[in-house]
Structures are given as C-alpha cells and as structure tokens.
Write a protein that holds these residues in place. Structure first.
Motif, PDB file in Angstrom:
ATOM      1  N   LYS A 266      36.029  60.193 143.703  1.00  0.00           N
ATOM      2  CA  LYS A 266      36.649  61.522 143.764  1.00  0.00           C
ATOM      3  C   LYS A 266      38.011  61.550 143.065  1.00  0.00           C
ATOM      4  O   LYS A 266      38.514  62.615 142.727  1.00  0.00           O
ATOM      5  CB  LYS A 266      36.758  62.014 145.209  1.00  0.00           C
ATOM      6  CG  LYS A 266      37.720  61.212 146.061  1.00  0.00           C
ATOM      7  CD  LYS A 266      37.810  61.770 147.469  1.00  0.00           C
ATOM      8  CE  LYS A 266      38.758  61.023 148.339  1.00  0.00           C
ATOM      9  NZ  LYS A 266      40.131  60.952 147.895  1.00  0.00           N
ATOM     10  N   ASP A 267      38.612  60.371 142.844  1.00  0.00           N
ATOM     11  CA  ASP A 267      39.920  60.298 142.176  1.00  0.00           C
ATOM     12  C   ASP A 267      39.823  60.257 140.653  1.00  0.00           C
ATOM     13  O   ASP A 267      40.844  60.306 139.963  1.00  0.00           O
ATOM     14  CB  ASP A 267      40.708  59.093 142.674  1.00  0.00           C
ATOM     15  CG  ASP A 267      41.199  59.284 144.101  1.00  0.00           C
ATOM     16  OD1 ASP A 267      41.039  60.392 144.669  1.00  0.00           O
ATOM     17  OD2 ASP A 267      41.738  58.307 144.669  1.00  0.00           O
ATOM     18  N   PHE A 268      38.617  60.139 140.106  1.00  0.00           N
ATOM     19  CA  PHE A 268      38.451  60.228 138.654  1.00  0.00           C
ATOM     20  C   PHE A 268      38.590  61.684 138.243  1.00  0.00           C
ATOM     21  O   PHE A 268      38.041  62.579 138.895  1.00  0.00           O
ATOM     22  CB  PHE A 268      37.075  59.715 138.223  1.00  0.00           C
ATOM     23  CG  PHE A 268      36.985  58.222 138.108  1.00  0.00           C
ATOM     24  CD1 PHE A 268      37.200  57.600 136.890  1.00  0.00           C
ATOM     25  CD2 PHE A 268      36.682  57.439 139.210  1.00  0.00           C
ATOM     26  CE1 PHE A 268      37.117  56.220 136.771  1.00  0.00           C
ATOM     27  CE2 PHE A 268      36.588  56.067 139.109  1.00  0.00           C
ATOM     28  CZ  PHE A 268      36.809  55.451 137.882  1.00  0.00           C
ATOM     29  N   LYS A 269      39.335  61.931 137.180  1.00  0.00           N
ATOM     30  CA  LYS A 269      39.580  63.286 136.678  1.00  0.00           C
ATOM     31  C   LYS A 269      39.035  63.418 135.254  1.00  0.00           C
ATOM     32  O   LYS A 269      39.020  62.439 134.494  1.00  0.00           O
ATOM     33  CB  LYS A 269      41.081  63.603 136.665  1.00  0.00           C
ATOM     34  CG  LYS A 269      41.769  63.421 138.008  1.00  0.00           C
ATOM     35  CD  LYS A 269      41.208  64.335 139.070  1.00  0.00           C
ATOM     36  CE  LYS A 269      41.897  64.105 140.402  1.00  0.00           C
ATOM     37  NZ  LYS A 269      41.102  64.453 141.526  1.00  0.00           N
ATOM     38  N   VAL A 270      38.620  64.609 134.886  1.00  0.00           N
ATOM     39  CA  VAL A 270      38.138  64.869 133.530  1.00  0.00           C
ATOM     40  C   VAL A 270      39.249  64.542 132.541  1.00  0.00           C
ATOM     41  O   VAL A 270      40.392  64.969 132.725  1.00  0.00           O
ATOM     42  CB  VAL A 270      37.709  66.351 133.370  1.00  0.00           C
ATOM     43  CG1 VAL A 270      37.397  66.677 131.919  1.00  0.00           C
ATOM     44  CG2 VAL A 270      36.516  66.663 134.248  1.00  0.00           C
TER      45      VAL A 270
ATOM     46  N   ASN B  70      26.253  63.279 132.783  1.00  0.00           N
ATOM     47  CA  ASN B  70      26.263  64.459 131.917  1.00  0.00           C
ATOM     48  C   ASN B  70      26.953  64.187 130.581  1.00  0.00           C
ATOM     49  O   ASN B  70      27.108  65.100 129.779  1.00  0.00           O
ATOM     50  CB  ASN B  70      26.974  65.621 132.622  1.00  0.00           C
ATOM     51  CG  ASN B  70      26.195  66.097 133.823  1.00  0.00           C
ATOM     52  OD1 ASN B  70      24.977  66.228 133.775  1.00  0.00           O
ATOM     53  ND2 ASN B  70      26.893  66.338 134.911  1.00  0.00           N
ATOM     54  N   GLY B  71      27.403  62.949 130.369  1.00  0.00           N
ATOM     55  CA  GLY B  71      28.068  62.613 129.106  1.00  0.00           C
ATOM     56  C   GLY B  71      29.529  63.018 129.047  1.00  0.00           C
ATOM     57  O   GLY B  71      30.124  63.061 127.978  1.00  0.00           O
ATOM     58  N   VAL B  72      30.134  63.318 130.211  1.00  0.00           N
ATOM     59  CA  VAL B  72      31.537  63.733 130.281  1.00  0.00           C
ATOM     60  C   VAL B  72      32.398  62.509 130.597  1.00  0.00           C
ATOM     61  O   VAL B  72      32.024  61.673 131.411  1.00  0.00           O
ATOM     62  CB  VAL B  72      31.735  64.828 131.353  1.00  0.00           C
ATOM     63  CG1 VAL B  72      33.200  65.206 131.495  1.00  0.00           C
ATOM     64  CG2 VAL B  72      30.892  66.058 131.016  1.00  0.00           C
ATOM     65  N   SER B  73      33.547  62.430 129.945  1.00  0.00           N
ATOM     66  CA  SER B  73      34.471  61.321 130.133  1.00  0.00           C
ATOM     67  C   SER B  73      35.462  61.638 131.255  1.00  0.00           C
ATOM     68  O   SER B  73      36.148  62.654 131.227  1.00  0.00           O
ATOM     69  CB  SER B  73      35.226  61.058 128.830  1.00  0.00           C
ATOM     70  OG  SER B  73      36.136  60.014 128.991  1.00  0.00           O
ATOM     71  N   TYR B  74      35.516  60.730 132.252  1.00  0.00           N
ATOM     72  CA  TYR B  74      36.435  60.848 133.385  1.00  0.00           C
ATOM     73  C   TYR B  74      37.373  59.652 133.377  1.00  0.00           C
ATOM     74  O   TYR B  74      37.009  58.570 132.912  1.00  0.00           O
ATOM     75  CB  TYR B  74      35.664  60.873 134.713  1.00  0.00           C
ATOM     76  CG  TYR B  74      34.903  62.147 134.927  1.00  0.00           C
ATOM     77  CD1 TYR B  74      35.458  63.175 135.671  1.00  0.00           C
ATOM     78  CD2 TYR B  74      33.645  62.329 134.375  1.00  0.00           C
ATOM     79  CE1 TYR B  74      34.765  64.360 135.865  1.00  0.00           C
ATOM     80  CE2 TYR B  74      32.953  63.511 134.553  1.00  0.00           C
ATOM     81  CZ  TYR B  74      33.514  64.524 135.300  1.00  0.00           C
ATOM     82  OH  TYR B  74      32.832  65.686 135.480  1.00  0.00           O
ATOM     83  N   GLU B  75      38.583  59.832 133.926  1.00  0.00           N
ATOM     84  CA  GLU B  75      39.555  58.753 133.925  1.00  0.00           C
ATOM     85  C   GLU B  75      40.273  58.620 135.257  1.00  0.00           C
ATOM     86  O   GLU B  75      40.426  59.582 135.998  1.00  0.00           O
ATOM     87  CB  GLU B  75      40.589  58.954 132.814  1.00  0.00           C
ATOM     88  CG  GLU B  75      41.507  60.138 133.037  1.00  0.00           C
ATOM     89  CD  GLU B  75      42.527  60.338 131.924  1.00  0.00           C
ATOM     90  OE1 GLU B  75      42.642  59.503 131.017  1.00  0.00           O
ATOM     91  OE2 GLU B  75      43.219  61.375 131.983  1.00  0.00           O
ATOM     92  N   PHE B  76      40.707  57.389 135.498  1.00  0.00           N
ATOM     93  CA  PHE B  76      41.625  57.072 136.580  1.00  0.00           C
ATOM     94  C   PHE B  76      42.706  56.206 135.937  1.00  0.00           C
ATOM     95  O   PHE B  76      42.392  55.185 135.314  1.00  0.00           O
ATOM     96  CB  PHE B  76      40.931  56.310 137.710  1.00  0.00           C
ATOM     97  CG  PHE B  76      41.876  55.867 138.779  1.00  0.00           C
ATOM     98  CD1 PHE B  76      42.297  56.752 139.759  1.00  0.00           C
ATOM     99  CD2 PHE B  76      42.378  54.571 138.793  1.00  0.00           C
ATOM    100  CE1 PHE B  76      43.191  56.346 140.746  1.00  0.00           C
ATOM    101  CE2 PHE B  76      43.270  54.158 139.768  1.00  0.00           C
ATOM    102  CZ  PHE B  76      43.678  55.055 140.751  1.00  0.00           C
ATOM    103  N   VAL B  77      43.961  56.607 136.052  1.00  0.00           N
ATOM    104  CA  VAL B  77      45.066  55.877 135.427  1.00  0.00           C
ATOM    105  C   VAL B  77      45.904  55.227 136.527  1.00  0.00           C
ATOM    106  O   VAL B  77      46.243  55.865 137.517  1.00  0.00           O
ATOM    107  CB  VAL B  77      45.932  56.821 134.559  1.00  0.00           C
ATOM    108  CG1 VAL B  77      47.115  56.073 133.964  1.00  0.00           C
ATOM    109  CG2 VAL B  77      45.083  57.454 133.447  1.00  0.00           C
ATOM    110  N   PHE B  78      46.216  53.936 136.322  1.00  0.00           N
ATOM    111  CA  PHE B  78      47.063  53.210 137.264  1.00  0.00           C
ATOM    112  C   PHE B  78      48.072  52.387 136.471  1.00  0.00           C
ATOM    113  O   PHE B  78      47.948  52.220 135.261  1.00  0.00           O
ATOM    114  CB  PHE B  78      46.214  52.321 138.190  1.00  0.00           C
ATOM    115  CG  PHE B  78      45.471  51.220 137.487  1.00  0.00           C
ATOM    116  CD1 PHE B  78      46.014  49.939 137.409  1.00  0.00           C
ATOM    117  CD2 PHE B  78      44.236  51.454 136.901  1.00  0.00           C
ATOM    118  CE1 PHE B  78      45.336  48.920 136.767  1.00  0.00           C
ATOM    119  CE2 PHE B  78      43.551  50.442 136.253  1.00  0.00           C
ATOM    120  CZ  PHE B  78      44.100  49.174 136.181  1.00  0.00           C
TER     121      PHE B  78
END
Length: 185
Positions: free
Chosen positions: A138-142, A115-123
């Motif tokens: 499921k751990d990626f967040k907007v 959908n062109g939305v940016s998701y992130e996972f930070v470590f």
C-alpha cells in the motif's frame, strides 16, 4: 449495399487488429509468490540499465547477497533489475529486505504491476551497518516522472502478476548491499 459491405470489412479488420494487439499484451502468471524465496536471486544474470554516462555494477553472490556499486551522473539514471518474473503477489502484504551502505542517498524500489504501471517506494540508505526495510504494498505510489509506454495509471494497483522489480539509486555514488528480500503476509 456496397457501402455496408465495405464498412463491415473495415470493422472486421479493425477488430482483428485490436484483438491481436490485446492478445500480445496477455500476461501469463508463472506462479504464486513465496514467503520462502529470497527474491535477490532474481537479480542474478540480469543486465542493469543506465543513461550511458552513469555506471552501475550489480553482483549477486552465492550467499544470495546483491552488491550494487554505482556512480550516478547529475541528471542521469541507472538501476539493477529483475525483469519479467510474473508472479502473483496478491496474497501478501508487502516486501521486506536487509540493506546496508550508509551513503545517505535516496534509493527507489520500483515494481511494474500486472497492468504494466510503474510504482515506487523511495527510502534513504542511512545505515552502514545495515537495517531491515519493510514495505507494505500500500506504500508503493505511482511514479510521476516515468511510465512504460501504454501504461494506464487509472487502472487499480494489481499484484497479479508483478512483472518487474528494480532497485535504483537516485543520486551520488557508493556501494549498497541487499539481502534476504522476501514477501510477507
């Protein structure tokens, strides 16, 4: 009668404009994701991004290892990218990779969904010897600090297709290595 005819022409013109705009946004899925593919190879030959003051040098070697040397200026931004590969990852649970560096800095793994939305996972890069990072989708967040133009975060997370994958150190400087980046079920 004349008003109705003008209204009809205006509406037809508007529909053609919106149809053309949405047609330009159509995304073609290039194929399914693969658990056998090392996605580090997607970063080869891609131009990194930065604010201009920060420096990043990503290199993929012949063994499929991505080395990122970086120096992020305070308040700046940078990253290595794998753009527009457009694979369907919906049959997979997540992404797994090896990372080493030991800088103690936070690292953002970012993907742009169908959908062109940016998701992130930070470590945190907390292992000089290296560690395996397993990231269920499921751990990626907007992302709340940035979205591409026109992104509608109300759309559900879509892995059909994943458009872009980025790796962005969020502070400091150092050297990171990534290898064996694979999808898993």
């Amino acid at each position: 009668m004349k008003k109705n005819l003008v209204f009809t022409f205006v509406m037809a013109f508007m529909v053609s404009i919106f149809s053309t705009a949405f047609a330009a946004e159509a995304i073609t899925v290039k194929g399914p994701g693969s658990a056998d593919k090392n996605y580090i190879s997607c970063f080869a030959g891609q131009k990194p991004f930065s604010d201009g003051a920060s420096v990043i040098k990503p290199i993929v070697d012949s063994k499929g290892v991505l080395t990122i040397k970086y120096e992020l200026q305070k308040g700046g931004w940078l990253g290595a990218t794998c753009e527009q590969f457009q694979e369907d990852w919906s049959n997979f649970t997540g992404l797994q990779f090896n990372v080493a560096g030991g800088t103690g800095n936070k690292i953002r793994l970012e993907l742009t969904d169908g959908n062109g939305v940016s998701y992130e996972f930070v470590f945190v890069d907390d292992s000089a010897k290296g560690k395996v990072v397993t990231v269920p989708f499921k751990d990626f967040k907007v992302r709340t600090d940035y979205q591409p133009a026109g992104a509608d975060t109300d759309n559900p997370f879509s892995l059909t297709p994943v458009r872009t994958l980025n790796i962005s150190p969020l502070s400091g400087k150092g050297t990171l290595t990534f290898s064996n980046m694979k999808l898993y079920k």
